[in-house]
Write a protein that holds these residues in place. Structure first.
Motif, PDB file in Angstrom:
ATOM      1  N   LEU A  72       5.664 -14.244  -2.589  1.00  0.00           N
ATOM      2  CA  LEU A  72       5.269 -13.558  -3.823  1.00  0.00           C
ATOM      3  C   LEU A  72       4.567 -12.224  -3.569  1.00  0.00           C
ATOM      4  O   LEU A  72       4.252 -11.479  -4.501  1.00  0.00           O
ATOM      5  CB  LEU A  72       4.390 -14.476  -4.691  1.00  0.00           C
ATOM      6  N   HIS A 115      -0.746 -12.952 -16.800  1.00  0.00           N
ATOM      7  CA  HIS A 115      -0.704 -13.554 -15.456  1.00  0.00           C
ATOM      8  C   HIS A 115       0.753 -13.690 -14.976  1.00  0.00           C
ATOM      9  O   HIS A 115       1.265 -14.801 -14.803  1.00  0.00           O
ATOM     10  CB  HIS A 115      -1.416 -14.914 -15.446  1.00  0.00           C
ATOM     11  N   SER A 155       3.619 -12.990 -10.110  1.00  0.00           N
ATOM     12  CA  SER A 155       4.708 -13.582  -9.324  1.00  0.00           C
ATOM     13  C   SER A 155       5.885 -13.989 -10.204  1.00  0.00           C
ATOM     14  O   SER A 155       6.817 -14.644  -9.724  1.00  0.00           O
ATOM     15  CB  SER A 155       4.193 -14.819  -8.578  1.00  0.00           C
ATOM     16  N   PHE A 157       1.904 -24.537  -6.163  1.00  0.00           N
ATOM     17  CA  PHE A 157       2.873 -23.523  -6.593  1.00  0.00           C
ATOM     18  C   PHE A 157       2.115 -22.216  -6.821  1.00  0.00           C
ATOM     19  O   PHE A 157       2.070 -21.664  -7.902  1.00  0.00           O
ATOM     20  CB  PHE A 157       3.530 -24.032  -7.885  1.00  0.00           C
ATOM     21  N   SER A 158       1.407 -21.750  -5.780  1.00  0.00           N
ATOM     22  CA  SER A 158       0.587 -20.536  -5.885  1.00  0.00           C
ATOM     23  C   SER A 158       0.130 -20.179  -4.477  1.00  0.00           C
ATOM     24  O   SER A 158       0.117 -21.035  -3.594  1.00  0.00           O
ATOM     25  CB  SER A 158      -0.655 -20.787  -6.750  1.00  0.00           C
ATOM     26  N   VAL A 159      -0.251 -18.935  -4.291  1.00  0.00           N
ATOM     27  CA  VAL A 159      -0.886 -18.576  -3.021  1.00  0.00           C
ATOM     28  C   VAL A 159      -2.382 -18.852  -3.102  1.00  0.00           C
ATOM     29  O   VAL A 159      -2.997 -19.304  -2.142  1.00  0.00           O
ATOM     30  CB  VAL A 159      -0.570 -17.119  -2.603  1.00  0.00           C
ATOM     31  N   GLY A 160      -2.967 -18.610  -4.289  1.00  0.00           N
ATOM     32  CA  GLY A 160      -4.393 -18.839  -4.491  1.00  0.00           C
ATOM     33  C   GLY A 160      -4.672 -20.336  -4.606  1.00  0.00           C
ATOM     34  O   GLY A 160      -3.942 -21.050  -5.282  1.00  0.00           O
ATOM     35  N   SER A 195      -1.936 -22.133 -10.230  1.00  0.00           N
ATOM     36  CA  SER A 195      -3.154 -21.385 -10.517  1.00  0.00           C
ATOM     37  C   SER A 195      -3.848 -21.905 -11.772  1.00  0.00           C
ATOM     38  O   SER A 195      -4.991 -21.580 -12.034  1.00  0.00           O
ATOM     39  CB  SER A 195      -2.821 -19.902 -10.697  1.00  0.00           C
ATOM     40  N   ARG A 204      -7.845 -12.942  -9.652  1.00  0.00           N
ATOM     41  CA  ARG A 204      -8.200 -14.014 -10.580  1.00  0.00           C
ATOM     42  C   ARG A 204      -9.190 -13.472 -11.599  1.00  0.00           C
ATOM     43  O   ARG A 204     -10.049 -12.645 -11.255  1.00  0.00           O
ATOM     44  CB  ARG A 204      -8.867 -15.167  -9.824  1.00  0.00           C
ATOM     45  N   MET A 248       9.158 -19.770  -4.574  1.00  0.00           N
ATOM     46  CA  MET A 248       7.908 -20.555  -4.587  1.00  0.00           C
ATOM     47  C   MET A 248       8.217 -22.035  -4.772  1.00  0.00           C
ATOM     48  O   MET A 248       7.659 -22.892  -4.070  1.00  0.00           O
ATOM     49  CB  MET A 248       6.981 -20.069  -5.710  1.00  0.00           C
ATOM     50  N   ARG A 278       9.789 -16.947  -8.275  1.00  0.00           N
ATOM     51  CA  ARG A 278       9.412 -18.294  -8.723  1.00  0.00           C
ATOM     52  C   ARG A 278      10.348 -19.347  -8.108  1.00  0.00           C
ATOM     53  O   ARG A 278       9.918 -20.450  -7.795  1.00  0.00           O
ATOM     54  CB  ARG A 278       9.401 -18.376 -10.249  1.00  0.00           C
TER      55      ARG A 278
HETATM   56  C1  8YV Z   1       0.627 -18.683 -10.117  1.00  0.00           C
HETATM   57  C2  8YV Z   1      -0.728 -17.221  -8.757  1.00  0.00           C
HETATM   58  O1  8YV Z   1       0.769 -19.666  -9.196  1.00  0.00           O
HETATM   59  O2  8YV Z   1       0.120 -17.468  -6.572  1.00  0.00           O
HETATM   60  C3  8YV Z   1      -0.875 -17.440  -7.283  1.00  0.00           C
HETATM   61  O3  8YV Z   1      -2.013 -17.582  -6.816  1.00  0.00           O
HETATM   62  O4  8YV Z   1      -1.668 -16.975  -9.427  1.00  0.00           O
HETATM   63  C4  8YV Z   1       0.609 -17.331  -9.424  1.00  0.00           C
HETATM   64  O5  8YV Z   1       1.669 -17.167  -8.562  1.00  0.00           O
HETATM   65  C5  8YV Z   1       1.694 -18.851 -11.102  1.00  0.00           C
HETATM   66  O6  8YV Z   1       1.378 -18.008 -12.116  1.00  0.00           O
HETATM   67  C6  8YV Z   1       1.779 -20.272 -11.636  1.00  0.00           C
HETATM   68  O7  8YV Z   1       0.602 -20.627 -12.294  1.00  0.00           O
END
Ligand code: 8YV
Length: 309
Positions: A96, A275, A278, A70-73, A49, A228, A287, A284
């Motif tokens: 997450l 932030h 997750s 390493f995020s869903v967004g 993210s 976000r 993920m 983590r």
């Molecule tokens: C971040 C997140 O990926 O999954 C998302 O979209 O915002 C979080 O899981 C995490 O903080 C690493 O930056």
């Protein structure tokens, strides 16, 4: 080679290092120089993210095949350009969802019941001297959710257990959904006590929480943001909170992380988190395993685990 766009997780780094030639982008202050030397050997980017693969980075990596985030967004990945160039993109959905939904409910309780301010009251010794102001009940409050995807639905399920009437706004009405739909964020805000942002960040949802929505939520309303930072027009939110035009806010994300508006630091009706939606060891790790699993699937010509593009 695999390029990590920013620091994210020690276990992920260690596991990537075991399998690939790993480049840590943040260790190269001379990025242009680094790209000149290594761009031809980089076939994958691991983003988060915080940093992903924007148009500039994609153009600089002629052999890029996959972005594993390493995020869903995926707002830090130029999805259009990846599609154009045939670059695969994966994210980390599902694993997450529960943590982020748990945290959204945690923020509701923390803001309404003043959990953080109360903790401060005890630690500072004020309990021995002062009288404590009553707080606000959470059970039964109307909850409005923007974005009824995986995370929004998990939040709704939890809020139902608190007997909260649930309504939502999303681009499209969800068929066979028992929650009430409002066709705009303003109408949703006018009809709920707690408004929770749980949608992806896109050009359409940027500043979806603007002055009009904040005013519709009003002095008894509470905004919760686990999406976000740029979903919210932050200066508008800050002035509404400072002037008492909004009842409170629980914020896990900010427009310019890690910068947080200092005007909020003195407000007891506001809870500020770095932030961490997750950020549990369990999630983590899951993920990280998904990021690696997607890369391994790609490089062994197997179907990707969680493909987006
Ligand atoms: C971040 C997140 O990926 O999954 C998302 O979209 O915002 C979080 O899981 C995490 O903080 C690493 O930056």
């Amino acid at each position: 080679g695999v390029l990590m766009a920013c620091p994210m997780n020690a276990y992920l780094e260690q596991e990537l290092e075991k399998r690939f030639r790993l480049f840590r982008f943040w260790q190269f202050p001379q990025r242009a120089q680094f790209l000149k030397e290594h761009s031809a050997s980089i076939r994958a980017v691991v983003g988060s993210s915080v940093a992903g693969a924007d148009a500039e980075l994609i153009e600089a990596l002629p052999r890029l095949e996959i972005v594993s985030s390493f995020s869903v967004g995926l707002d830090k990945v130029d999805l259009g350009r990846c599609r154009e160039k045939g670059i695969r993109v994966t994210n980390t959905p599902d694993v997450l969802t529960e943590d982020v939904a748990d945290l959204a409910i945690g923020l509701c309780l923390a803001v309404l019941r003043r959990i953080c301010a109360s903790d401060k009251y005890v630690r500072s010794g004020k309990w021995k001297k002062g009288d404590f102001k009553l707080t606000t009940k959470f059970t039964g409050k109307t909850v409005g959710i923007i974005g009824l995807g995986r995370i929004g639905t998990a939040i709704a399920k939890r809020a139902e257990a608190f007997n909260c009437p649930i309504s939502y706004y999303s681009r499209t009405v969800k068929t066979d959904c028992k929650y009430k739909y409002y066709p705009s964020a303003v109408e949703l805000a006018s009809n709920c006590h707690i408004l929770i942002v749980a949608c992806p960040l896109t050009p359409e949802t940027r500043h979806i929480i603007n002055r009009e929505v904040i005013d519709a939520l009003g002095p008894k309303g509470v905004l919760i943001n686990i999406g976000r930072g740029p979903h919210v027009d932050e200066p508008e939110l800050v002035s509404a909170l400072v002037e008492g035009r909004l009842g409170g806010a629980g914020l896990d994300v900010f427009e310019h992380e890690p910068e947080v508006p200092e005007e909020l630091f003195g407000l007891e009706n506001v809870v500020l988190l770095p932030h961490v939606g997750s950020a549990t060891v369990e999630t983590r790790t899951a993920m990280a395993d998904l990021v690696i699993g997607n890369l391994e699937a790609h490089f062994t010509n197997k179907p990707l685990l969680t493909p987006v593009v």
